[in-house]
Design a protein around this motif. Structure first.
Motif, mmCIF file in Angstrom:
data_model
loop_
_atom_site.group_PDB
_atom_site.id
_atom_site.type_symbol
_atom_site.label_atom_id
_atom_site.label_comp_id
_atom_site.label_asym_id
_atom_site.label_seq_id
_atom_site.Cartn_x
_atom_site.Cartn_y
_atom_site.Cartn_z
ATOM 1 N N THR A 12 0.835 -1.199 0.000
ATOM 2 C CA THR A 12 0.000 0.000 0.000
ATOM 3 C C THR A 12 0.870 1.250 0.000
ATOM 4 N N PRO A 13 0.529 2.243 -0.804
ATOM 5 C CA PRO A 13 1.319 3.480 -0.823
ATOM 6 C C PRO A 13 1.142 4.290 0.457
ATOM 7 N N ILE A 14 2.109 5.144 0.713
ATOM 8 C CA ILE A 14 2.075 6.032 1.871
ATOM 9 C C ILE A 14 1.366 7.314 1.448
ATOM 10 N N ASP A 15 0.277 7.631 2.151
ATOM 11 C CA ASP A 15 -0.513 8.815 1.823
ATOM 12 C C ASP A 15 0.065 10.079 2.438
ATOM 13 N N GLY A 16 0.701 9.954 3.593
ATOM 14 C CA GLY A 16 1.231 11.127 4.263
ATOM 15 C C GLY A 16 1.874 10.759 5.587
ATOM 16 N N TYR A 17 2.416 11.774 6.247
ATOM 17 C CA TYR A 17 3.060 11.591 7.538
ATOM 18 C C TYR A 17 3.023 12.923 8.265
ATOM 19 N N GLY A 18 3.232 12.865 9.547
ATOM 20 C CA GLY A 18 3.261 14.078 10.352
ATOM 21 C C GLY A 18 3.918 13.770 11.681
ATOM 22 N N PRO A 19 3.852 14.701 12.615
ATOM 23 C CA PRO A 19 4.503 14.494 13.905
ATOM 24 C C PRO A 19 3.962 13.250 14.620
ATOM 25 N N GLY A 20 4.748 12.195 14.624
ATOM 26 C CA GLY A 20 4.397 10.980 15.358
ATOM 27 C C GLY A 20 3.536 9.981 14.626
ATOM 28 N N PHE A 21 3.223 10.194 13.341
ATOM 29 C CA PHE A 21 2.335 9.256 12.649
ATOM 30 C C PHE A 21 2.654 9.153 11.157
ATOM 31 N N PHE A 22 2.114 8.068 10.577
ATOM 32 C CA PHE A 22 2.121 7.864 9.134
ATOM 33 C C PHE A 22 0.685 7.547 8.720
ATOM 34 N N PRO A 94 10.842 11.453 5.526
ATOM 35 C CA PRO A 94 10.138 12.027 4.378
ATOM 36 C C PRO A 94 10.678 11.521 3.038
ATOM 37 N N ALA A 95 11.990 11.455 2.906
ATOM 38 C CA ALA A 95 12.588 10.958 1.663
ATOM 39 C C ALA A 95 12.289 9.474 1.468
ATOM 40 N N ALA A 96 12.291 8.716 2.556
ATOM 41 C CA ALA A 96 11.983 7.287 2.468
ATOM 42 C C ALA A 96 10.553 7.075 1.984
ATOM 43 N N CYS A 97 9.617 7.881 2.478
ATOM 44 C CA CYS A 97 8.216 7.778 2.038
ATOM 45 C C CYS A 97 8.084 8.065 0.550
ATOM 46 N N ARG A 98 8.705 9.130 0.096
ATOM 47 C CA ARG A 98 8.617 9.498 -1.319
ATOM 48 C C ARG A 98 9.251 8.427 -2.211
#
Length: 117
Positions: A12-22, A94-98
């Motif tokens: 499944t693709p990563i939709d987003g991330y933020g402080p403490g979560f994906f 962030p780079a790993a997600c992209r």
């Protein structure tokens, strides 16, 4: 411009991330995560090697996201993963997600273990 629809494999693709979560596949996962062909689960960080090694027959490359900043992993962890036949790429989360999403869209055999930002 021609647009092509992306069809992902069972990962499944990563939709987003933020402080403490994906956010992966529309679901929020708090804390560190491991995502790839076997689904998405929580991950207990660098000392939690068993679920990473369980991917050895299913992936070629594991992206390790080190949080907001790029840091090194231990030489022991890198050697353990490489000895199991898993290529390791270290980058900030962030780079790993992209990178994970781009290679996933290409049908590559990949997974990502990441610490939140």
């Amino acid at each position: 411009m021609r647009l092509n629809e992306i069809t992902y494999t069972n990962a499944t693709p990563i939709d987003g991330y933020g402080p403490g979560f994906f956010r992966i596949g529309g679901q929020v996962h708090d804390g560190p995560v491991l995502t790839g062909p076997n689904g998405t689960t929580g991950w207990n960080g660098y000392d939690d090697q068993t679920p990473l090694l369980d991917l050895a027959d299913h992936i070629d490359v594991l992206f390790i996201g080190t949080g907001a900043e790029l840091t090194h992993i231990s030489a022991t962890l890198r050697r353990t993963l490489e000895d199991a036949g898993i290529g390791v790429e270290i980058m900030n989360s962030p780079a790993a997600c992209r990178t994970y999403n781009v290679l996933l869209s290409e049908g590559r055999r990949i997974a990502m273990a990441a610490l939140p930002v």
